[in-house]
Design an enzyme around this catalytic site. Sequence first.
Site, PDB file in Angstrom:
ATOM      1  N   SER A   1       0.838  -1.197   0.000  1.00 21.39           N
ATOM      2  CA  SER A   1       0.000   0.000   0.000  1.00 21.39           C
ATOM      3  C   SER A   1       0.878   1.254   0.000  1.00 21.39           C
ATOM      4  O   SER A   1       1.672   1.454  -0.895  1.00 21.39           O
ATOM      5  CB  SER A   1      -0.966  -0.035   1.181  1.00 21.39           C
ATOM      6  OG  SER A   1      -1.874  -1.106   1.036  1.00 21.39           O
TER       7      SER A   1
ATOM      8  N   LYS B   1     -22.357  17.635   5.515  1.00 21.44           N
ATOM      9  CA  LYS B   1     -21.418  18.107   6.537  1.00 21.44           C
ATOM     10  C   LYS B   1     -21.200  17.068   7.622  1.00 21.44           C
ATOM     11  O   LYS B   1     -20.091  16.952   8.165  1.00 21.44           O
ATOM     12  CB  LYS B   1     -21.944  19.418   7.154  1.00 21.44           C
ATOM     13  CG  LYS B   1     -21.015  20.024   8.194  1.00 21.44           C
ATOM     14  CD  LYS B   1     -19.660  20.360   7.585  1.00 21.44           C
ATOM     15  CE  LYS B   1     -18.739  20.995   8.622  1.00 21.44           C
ATOM     16  NZ  LYS B   1     -17.389  21.232   8.067  1.00 21.44           N
TER      17      LYS B   1
END
Length: 309
Positions: free
Chosen positions: A124, A176
């Site tokens: 990764s 949000k």
Amino acid sequence: MSFDTDAWLERRKLARRLNWWRLVAVLALLAVGLGALWWIDPGNVIARRQDHVARLEIAGLIAENPWWAEKLQEAAEDDHVKALIVYVNSPGGSTYGGEQLYTGIRRVAETKPVVAVIGTMGASAGYMTAIAADRVFARETSLTGSIGVLFQTAEFSELLGKLGVSAESIASGPLKDQPSPIKPLSPEGREQLRRMVMETYDWFVGLVAERRQLPPEQVRVLADGRVYSGRTALNHGLIDELGSIAEARRWLAESKAISDDLPLQDIPSEPPIDGWRGMAGQAFSALFGKSLFPERLRLDGLVSLWHPE
């Protein structure tokens, strides 16, 4: 006359003893001084001003790390550093941390040869770090690859309901408070997170395609998140050669004319401990930090991390 001779001989003996202890004291002070310099600046204090091959070890979870960025910048600007070996032993970490390392290593590579050596694991963000080098080595049984991006969250609204706990969220917009641990992820929030993950994934795939000189469509086939052994990674073109530090030094000597006789100088992987408070903080972190809070839980943002379920 005999008495004077005996006294003179005794004084000579005492003087020799005194000189001996003076020498011991000077050597002890010198050792303490060198030890203090070593503590302040780990590494070879005497040799670091001579030409050498620098080695930076990237171990454990990768996260934003200003110290690594600073050390890479110093290596890029130091004329005594003739080459850099980046030793990677990491399952990955935050995508930002991997990008920071990638950028810093590429900056070094602009002025001097850089080799990456993958140890037990370079997956990764660890693989992202390795491909910044001019040449990538790994052992046959090293684990590498795991090209991809991950975003995980947790949601506890049903558990809170069973406990009789209600939670409210007031947000300025519908996205949000997405994701939120106190309410399910909305379809709009899920789609927004998916777009963000795929945008970063495309960027990661582009890096691999560019650095490994592979077609992007081929990289996408390889970039399904799986890990590869060093041997399989070599067959797919994800690394250049099987080997470790010795083979990396040989490649530097044969391809870049970096002599094997140059000393290998370790770059400190973390800042020196600052006084007794720093020592206490590091001891607390070593004793309790990893046991109380798994490293993965301390990562913020998008994650490029191999983690077998």
